[in-house]
Design an enzyme around this catalytic site. Sequence first.
Site, PDB file in Angstrom:
ATOM      1  CB  THR A  48     -68.659  48.499 -31.529  1.00 15.43           C
ATOM      2  OG1 THR A  48     -67.821  47.484 -31.584  1.00 15.43           O
ATOM      3  CG2 THR A  48     -70.182  48.467 -31.566  1.00 15.43           C
TER       4      THR A  48
ATOM      5  CB  CYS B 138     -61.246  42.444 -32.925  1.00 16.08           C
ATOM      6  SG  CYS B 138     -62.632  42.576 -34.162  1.00 16.08           S
TER       7      CYS B 138
END
Length: 466
Positions: A86, A263
């Site tokens: 993502t 992240c």
Amino acid sequence: MRIAVVGTGYVGLVSGASFAKLGHSVVCIDTNRSKIDQLKRGRIPIYEPGLQELVQQGAVARRLTFTSDVKSGLRQAQVVFICVGTPLGQHGGLADLSFVYDAAAMIAAHLRSFAVIATKSTVPVGTGEEIEAIIRKAVPNDNFAVVSNPEFLREGSAIEDFLRPNRIVIGTDHEEAGAVMRRLYAPLCADGAPLVLTSRRTAEMIKYAANAFLATKIAFVGELADLCERSGADIEEVAHGIGLDNRIGANFLRTGPGYGGSCFPKDTLSLLATAQQHNTRMRILETVVAVNQARKHAMVDKIVEACGGAVEGKTIAVLGLTFKADTDDMREAASLTILPALESLGAQIRSYDPAGMEQASKLLPSVRMATGVYECAEAADVLLILTEWAQFKTLDFELLKQVLRGKTIVDLRNLYQPASIASYGFTYVSLGRAAAGAIRPAIPQRPRGKRRRRNDGITIIATPPS
Ligand code: NAD
């Protein structure tokens, strides 16, 4: 239980191999055929300590297989994990969910009997509903349930994190799906892992909240290091002193060149974008993001200053390229900002990294890669430590004295005690600590001038012209 993992990257491969170790039967699916071919031949496409052995064990026990044929991979799955990337989206920081939605459509096309679709990918709050809507188009009967099961593993200690998690978060209101997920994780819960059972939206939010909070700790300690450096305090001891307070905790209090990796940078931005969508602001997090971006550039200034104010024509030997130790992941690594900036100022860079050079050479094509620490340092003017790999914590300074041309070591990970490095005759520049032998900074004079207290409580001092 029979599990399919869609997306065989850092999270998917570690999850798949770990579930196989727990006794489940796992098929890992990826659209990247060359990755699957490598895995079938027993080659692990990423660097993660212990993963090679774990994958091998699973394959030998015939509980772990790999395929790029989605149909066969999903045929008997009771639980399907979505573990695709993502990445940062093009528009305003929102996560790019196209891989997740493609994976959902792909799963929907091949579901034959009731299955739980569990999202491990980090997705913004509300994404579960979107996934559900996509699947419902192809699977109109309620033959599935979409659950959020965010993953908290850290690269470098991913297997330990997966098999001994601080907590397991499961977000669903679906009774049967909740029971299936509890059964799946039963061996870890039996070992003491706490289970957080909550709604899907809350589970999605927990993941972003955790990453945003940890990013905040890192940004805070970075600024604190700057103040320590200027005021004569020692950031390592300050961090130790505050970390022992269990309301604060010792983790993520290490100063360095800011957070990076796959992240924190994208997840902080994505959470800010989500806040904006919901007409609310997260001003602390906005500042964290700005502080982190500025920090990487401040590191360039620090290196230039350590080099006497200019790096033009100098050779800088760089130890470490990955965003942290024990991974080959180069996503958002500090090296990607710092090294091109030094090159643009005229420096020549030679580098060595124990696992990241293959990835790094694609991203930093002008950086020369060395095969080891001392070859990297050969005739360099400055040694720069950028990543905290264990092998950089035990450098042979006698040998470095012989091979380095210059006498300066810049350590952006505080791997050494300043006095011990100075004893070899090096000028050692680290973060948040006075350089060895430096004179204790004077206590600044109380600024003179007229004081005015603002509404927000901050006092402004109008300094008289000198
Ligand atoms: P990654 O890029 O390493 O792996 C993603 C994999 O998905 C790739 O191999 C890609 O080929 C595959 N893929 C993409 N579309 C696919 C599809 N339709 N079908 C099958 N395979 C497909 O990503 P990652 O680092 O493992 O991260 C995955 C997710 O987990 C992200 O949302 C990330 O934020 C989250 N996460 C990552 C970490 C970490 O440390 N890397 C930790 C916790 C959570």
